[in-house]
Scaffold this active site. Structure first.
Site, short mmCIF file in Angstrom:
data_model
loop_
_atom_site.label_atom_id
_atom_site.label_comp_id
_atom_site.label_asym_id
_atom_site.label_seq_id
_atom_site.Cartn_x
_atom_site.Cartn_y
_atom_site.Cartn_z
N GLU A 233 42.73 40.82 44.71
CA GLU A 233 41.97 39.66 44.24
C GLU A 233 42.87 38.92 43.27
O GLU A 233 43.12 39.40 42.17
CB GLU A 233 40.66 40.11 43.59
CG GLU A 233 39.65 38.96 43.42
CD GLU A 233 39.70 38.35 42.03
OE1 GLU A 233 40.35 37.28 41.91
OE2 GLU A 233 39.13 38.92 41.10
N CYS A 267 39.61 33.60 37.09
CA CYS A 267 40.15 33.21 38.39
C CYS A 267 39.17 32.37 39.17
O CYS A 267 39.56 31.51 39.96
CB CYS A 267 40.57 34.45 39.17
SG CYS A 267 39.26 35.68 39.33
#
Length: 469
Positions: A233, A267
């Site tokens: 990720e 993010c």
């Protein structure tokens, strides 16, 4: 021996010093994790669930102490830290209650008397985790991975070593076998070598990483050479598309909250606000008012909206990206500079408009409190701008016409698309990215099945029974 030191980003004062582990100590930690896995894998879902639920209760009981630790190690406002701890506890409860159903055998109708797929633990999983959500990132992975029967070795960011050790303590105090979640203390200079060595170790079954593109490429290549499962990720430059029929006042409220949470160090926070030119002036004016009203200050003060950035190098990088974007022709609407009149690694909440192609705010991820506004004249142009990035983590589209918003969203490449809501991770739905934002999924059924062996069973009652397809 080398030490790992943590520093309060609001005061620039040292918090703690930890002795880094030797190679022999790391090797012993992996041994303990392997032994813990062998025992833990024999426990029933109910037995594992009792431990994981107890860990959730410990998180809630110690929320104030844990929240203060998070705030002092990486700088987010303490109210956000409390919310993080609560989210961790809720996630652990979810997996304690639902893992047995999520990993129940899948029955298939075949020519066999009985055929099914079982979901069995892989073993010890190496978790390489970031500093921005120091407990959530750990428990987001650990909840499902441990409930599936795995053990975990955690290589956390050095600047949140205290949080990493607390995660280990909580799992052990909840009643897990010693070593089931083991934190490794590794200096920044040794991270690459230690991580590569661990991935190559036969006792490590798989690896998961949340972090930068560079780290993801390194870990992914190591896992590929070792032929081991990996989940990555990575970064994001999420588009936040605002259509002309959206409720601008409401959208602005969501936009500011989503972008400036954790000082923009997330993010999945929207980085590029892609706005219909017909409503761009109203959107920018609303953003300017809201961004200028944000309070920058001591993250332990309840009145603070924006705390410091986590490290001085990160602030320096963001300052450079903003300056280069402005040199390329963008307009500075608010902020734009480091805060120079106080101690700490603070950066002003910043709003930039008329962002040009080729500039950092257009092409890169800005991991800090900076919102970039771009405009479009047609749906096709909105999609083109949204996809003009190597990232594909999340996306959101805002508008009253849900069919139109969904049609636009389907054309944007991302791991998640939210309509009239900011992108967020929720334990009940899978989470992950596309393109260079990574691969694999966390959370929900897809997440808990990442680190299991999906084992096929074909059973006939006796040798004379029908066999084969």
């Amino acid at each position: 021996m080398a030490n790992v030191e943590t520093t309060n980003p609001a005061t620039e004062q040292q918090l703690a010093s930890y002795t880094a582990m030797t190679d022999a100590q790391i090797d012993a930690a992996v041994d303990r994790a392997e032994r813990a896995h062998r025992e833990w894998a024999t426990w029933t879902f109910e037995q594992r669930g009792t431990v994981i639920a107890a860990a959730a209760e410990l998180l809630r009981r110690e929320i104030e102490e844990l929240a203060l630790l998070i705030t002092r190690e990486m700088g987010k406002p303490v109210a956000e830290s409390r919310a993080e701890v609560t989210k961790c506890a809720n996630a652990l409860d979810y997996y304690a209650e639902n893992a047995s159903q999520l990993l129940a055998d899948t029955v298939y109708e075949t020519a066999a008397e009985r055929s099914w797929v079982s979901y069995e633990p892989l073993g010890v999983v190496l978790a390489v985790m970031p500093w921005n959500f120091p407990l959530w990132q750990v428990f987001r992975f650990a909840g499902p991975a441990l409930m599936a029967g795995n053990a975990a070795v955690l290589k956390h960011s050095p600047n949140t070593t205290g949080a990493a050790l607390e995660a280990q303590r909580i799992i052990e105090a909840a009643g897990a076998p010693a070593g089931l979640l083991t934190t490794l203390i590794v200096t920044e200079n040794d991270v690459a070598d230690v991580t590569a060595r661990l991935i190559d170790d036969d006792r490590i079954a798989a690896v998961t990483l949340t972090g930068s593109e560079r780290a993801g490429a390194a870990v992914g290549s190591c896992a590929g050479r070792s032929i081991k499962k990996s989940v990555l990720e990575l970064g994001g430059s999420d588009p936040f598309i605002v259509l002309a029929d959206a409720d601008i006042e409401t959208v602005v409220q969501h936009a500011v909250k989503a972008r400036f949470l954790n000082a923009g160090q997330s993010c999945i926070s929207p980085k590029r606000f892609i706005v219909d030119a017909r409503v761009a002036d109203d959107f920018i004016a609303g953003m300017q008012r809201s961004v200028s009203a944000l309070t920058v200050g001591d993250p332990e003060d309840p009145a603070t909206d924006i705390g410091p950035m986590a490290r001085p190098d990160l602030r320096h990088l963001v300052a450079g990206q903003v300056a280069e974007t402005l040199r390329a022709g963008a307009d500075l609407i608010a902020g734009g500079n480091s805060v120079s009149d106080r101690t700490g690694w603070f950066f002003q909440p910043t709003l930039i408009a008329d962002v040009r192609p080729g500039s950092p705010a257009y092409e890169e991820e800005i991991f800090g409190p900076v919102a970039a506004v771009l405009t479009f004249a047609s749906d096709a142009e909105a999609v083109r701008i949204a996809n003009a990035t190597r990232f594909g983590l999340g996306s959101s589209v805002w508008g009253a016409d849900l069919d139109r918003a969904s049609h636009i969203g389907r054309q944007v490449v991302s791991g998640a698309c939210f309509i009239n809501a900011p992108v967020a991770s929720d334990v009940r739905i899978p989470f992950g990215g596309a393109k260079r934002s990574g691969f694999g999924r966390e959370l929900a059924d897809a997440g808990i099945r990442e680190f299991v062996n999906a084992r096929t069973w074909w059973v006939n009652d006796d040798a004379s029974a029908r066999k084969g397809p």
